[in-house]
Design a protein around this motif. Structure first.
Motif, PDB file in Angstrom:
ATOM      1  N   TRP A 138      -1.345  -0.338  -5.110  1.00 50.63           N
ATOM      2  CA  TRP A 138      -2.574  -0.308  -4.202  1.00 50.63           C
ATOM      3  C   TRP A 138      -3.513  -1.633  -4.790  1.00 50.63           C
ATOM      4  CZ3 TRP A 138      -5.343   2.621  -0.482  1.00 50.63           C
ATOM      5  CH2 TRP A 138      -4.561   3.561   0.169  1.00 50.63           C
ATOM      6  N   THR A 139      -3.270  -2.104  -5.855  1.00 50.58           N
ATOM      7  CA  THR A 139      -4.198  -3.151  -6.268  1.00 50.58           C
ATOM      8  C   THR A 139      -3.342  -4.478  -5.620  1.00 50.58           C
ATOM      9  OG1 THR A 139      -4.583  -2.585  -8.460  1.00 50.58           O
ATOM     10  CG2 THR A 139      -4.685  -4.825  -8.355  1.00 50.58           C
ATOM     11  N   LEU A 189      -3.369   8.421  -6.948  1.00 52.49           N
ATOM     12  CA  LEU A 189      -4.170   7.754  -6.278  1.00 52.49           C
ATOM     13  C   LEU A 189      -5.664   8.122  -6.559  1.00 52.49           C
ATOM     14  CD1 LEU A 189      -5.041   5.377  -4.307  1.00 52.49           C
ATOM     15  CD2 LEU A 189      -4.860   6.981  -2.458  1.00 52.49           C
ATOM     16  N   TRP A 226      -9.393  -4.743  -7.313  1.00 49.77           N
ATOM     17  CA  TRP A 226      -9.093  -4.995  -5.886  1.00 49.77           C
ATOM     18  C   TRP A 226      -9.763  -6.257  -5.297  1.00 49.77           C
ATOM     19  CZ3 TRP A 226      -9.358   0.501  -3.170  1.00 49.77           C
ATOM     20  CH2 TRP A 226      -8.300   1.405  -3.757  1.00 49.77           C
ATOM     21  N   THR A 234       3.018   4.668  -3.639  1.00 49.90           N
ATOM     22  CA  THR A 234       3.307   6.138  -3.514  1.00 49.90           C
ATOM     23  C   THR A 234       4.428   6.554  -3.551  1.00 49.90           C
ATOM     24  OG1 THR A 234       0.857   5.974  -2.592  1.00 49.90           O
ATOM     25  CG2 THR A 234       2.142   7.981  -2.331  1.00 49.90           C
ATOM     26  N   THR A 241       1.681   3.487  -8.385  1.00 52.68           N
ATOM     27  CA  THR A 241       0.570   3.437  -7.448  1.00 52.68           C
ATOM     28  C   THR A 241      -0.644   2.695  -7.799  1.00 52.68           C
ATOM     29  OG1 THR A 241       1.240   5.809  -6.873  1.00 52.68           O
ATOM     30  CG2 THR A 241      -1.034   5.346  -6.383  1.00 52.68           C
ATOM     31  N   MET A 251      -4.539  -3.837  -1.595  1.00 51.34           N
ATOM     32  CA  MET A 251      -5.758  -4.326  -1.194  1.00 51.34           C
ATOM     33  C   MET A 251      -5.941  -5.833  -1.257  1.00 51.34           C
ATOM     34  SD  MET A 251      -6.780  -1.464  -0.332  1.00 51.34           S
ATOM     35  CE  MET A 251      -8.364  -1.643   0.163  1.00 51.34           C
ATOM     36  N   LEU A 280       0.776  -1.253   0.157  1.00 55.55           N
ATOM     37  CA  LEU A 280      -0.007   0.055  -0.073  1.00 55.55           C
ATOM     38  C   LEU A 280       0.787   1.280   0.041  1.00 55.55           C
ATOM     39  CD1 LEU A 280      -3.124  -0.882   2.412  1.00 55.55           C
ATOM     40  CD2 LEU A 280      -2.843  -0.678  -0.103  1.00 55.55           C
ATOM     41  N   THR A 281       1.920   1.403   0.651  1.00 54.74           N
ATOM     42  CA  THR A 281       2.777   2.369   0.616  1.00 54.74           C
ATOM     43  C   THR A 281       3.814   2.516  -0.246  1.00 54.74           C
ATOM     44  OG1 THR A 281       4.367   1.347   2.272  1.00 54.74           O
ATOM     45  CG2 THR A 281       2.508   2.572   3.255  1.00 54.74           C
TER      46      THR A 281
END
Length: 442
Positions: free
Chosen positions: A375-376, A237, A253, A76, A371, A379, A72-73
């Protein structure tokens, strides 16, 4: 030689360098990820650190929780500080964390080590995928990502042999000391891995991008203006939810959640569940090798098929076949047939999830690709946390035979979500008269 052929040839040296270094980094990622599942039967047998079956599931989830945080981090952070720096940091972190596991004297310290390792593991994979996507030939993007992911399963195979050859004579701690060895690779990665050209251009560092492109005779990304993108940290995002993209993003996701529940649930518990079916430790580890060999074959086959027919479509079909294969593992079969089923399940299971990443990576703008993939992946890590925990709870309740059925249901759910995403994209392309996402249309 035509102008386009010359450009392709000039960039090939840089592409090979990036793919090669990222492949080695992901190999170590796979070794560190799979080593716990490979040594777990031995740890449970000798009651190492006093762990029970339920605690073993919790410990497996600690690593995947760390991967959730890392994934998740990482996207970014990578889009902000650079993908090369983050990859170097991730390899360093999970290597040192394995050393902490090796010297741990109790479950708490061991769990901390696995959590920290998970953060590094979770951050490395989406970043490496983004790096490779930057330099992959457009017509072979999914295949290139599939090739990268073969390293993850090569690491899984290596973990089985580490458990087989090292754990018996030297103990389980020795296996985690082997996982500290990637520290020797960190200086090589720091010295030779180039930064992403797309990242440099997006951050307005055009002179660095030109120097790198000149050094390797590569082509700068289209639209290189040298103007940094203001507020890119959060705008990237938010771009995942603009217009109708939020539905597609949520479908990816959810599909990733089920896929990673399946991948890490099976990866953690396959040797233990098979040993519970009456197989010796050597045979149970053979299943790990076959499972990961299948993963290597599957990555190459799925990558080529996805470039031709579309990654979401192939992913949905692969998840359906995975669900059938995993369910069959709960049925008593002759050993030879079980070997075949494990291999084929590995072919479809691992590459089904990777083609979700390929869909997102290829269809994302280069400036926020890390990003989107991060995030995919992140999650989906909620499923990766839940899978090992679920297996441990079922085993502790003497319901291990239900484990494969639960994992098969997760595969079926992912098939539905990615299938709906594919249908939505196909309808959008038909309505607009143009393919909206190249990863979907091949």
């Amino acid at each position: 030689m035509s102008s386009s052929s010359a450009l392709s040839a000039r960039g090939s040296r840089l592409a090979l360098l990036v793919v090669g270094l990222c492949w080695l980094a992901v190999l170590f990622d796979g070794l560190d990820m799979f080593i716990y599942g490979s040594v777990l039967p031995h740890m449970l047998e000798e009651k190492a650190l006093g762990i029970t079956s339920a605690q073993a599931g919790d410990l497996g989830s600690y690593a995947t929780f760390g991967m959730l945080v890392g994934a998740l981090t990482a996207g970014t952070v990578a889009d902000r500080i650079g993908r090369k720096k983050l990859m170097v940091s991730c390899v360093t972190l999970f290597s040192l964390a394995s050393g902490l596991c090796a010297v741990s004297g109790g479950v708490a310290v061991f769990g901390l080590g696995r959590t920290l390792a998970g953060i590094g593991l979770g951050g490395l994979l989406p970043t490496a995928i983004s790096m490779v996507s930057d330099y992959a030939p457009r017509a072979r993007a999914a295949l290139t990502i599939g090739l990268l992911m073969t390293a993850h399963h090569a690491g899984g195979i290596l973990s089985a042999y580490v458990a087989l050859w090292i754990v018996e004579p030297l103990g389980w701690r020795a296996a985690f000391w082997v996982c500290v060895a990637p520290l020797l690779f960190v200086p090589v990665l720091a010295r030779f891995l180039p930064e992403s050209l797309s990242f440099l251009v997006a951050r307005g560092r055009l002179e660095e991008a030109r120097a790198l492109a000149s050094r390797y005779d590569a082509e700068l990304p289209a639209g290189a203006t040298g103007k940094p993108v203001a507020g890119a940290r959060w705008a990237n995002l938010l771009d995942l939810f603009r217009g109708g993209e939020w539905v597609q993003t949520l479908l990816y996701w959810l599909a990733s959640f089920g896929g990673l529940l399946l991948v890490y649930g099976v990866a953690t518990w396959l040797p233990t569940l098979m040993r519970g079916e009456g197989y010796e430790l050597g045979s149970a580890l053979t299943f790990v090798v076959l499972f990961n060999l299948g993963g290597i074959v599957g990555m190459l086959v799925a990558g080529r098929a996805s470039d031709r027919f579309g990654a979401p479509r192939i992913s949905a079909i692969w998840f359906a076949l995975t669900a059938g294969g995993v369910f069959l593992l709960s049925v008593h079969m002759p050993l030879a047939l079980t070997f075949v089923v494990v291999f084929l399940t590995g072919v479809f299971l691992n590459s089904a999830q990777t083609m979700i990443y390929a869909t997102v990576s290829i269809g994302s703008a280069p400036a926020h690709r890390a990003t989107a993939v991060g995030w995919t992946s992140g999650m989906g890590r909620f499923g990766a946390v839940f899978g090992p925990w679920l297996g441990g709870q079922l085993l502790a309740a003497d319901r291990g035979d239900w484990g494969f059925t639960a994992f098969a249901l997760a595969g079926t759910a992912s098939m539905v979500f990615i299938g709906v995403a594919a249908l939505r994209t196909a309808r959008s392309a038909e309505r607009d008269g143009l393919p909206r996402r190249p990863a979907v249309t091949g």
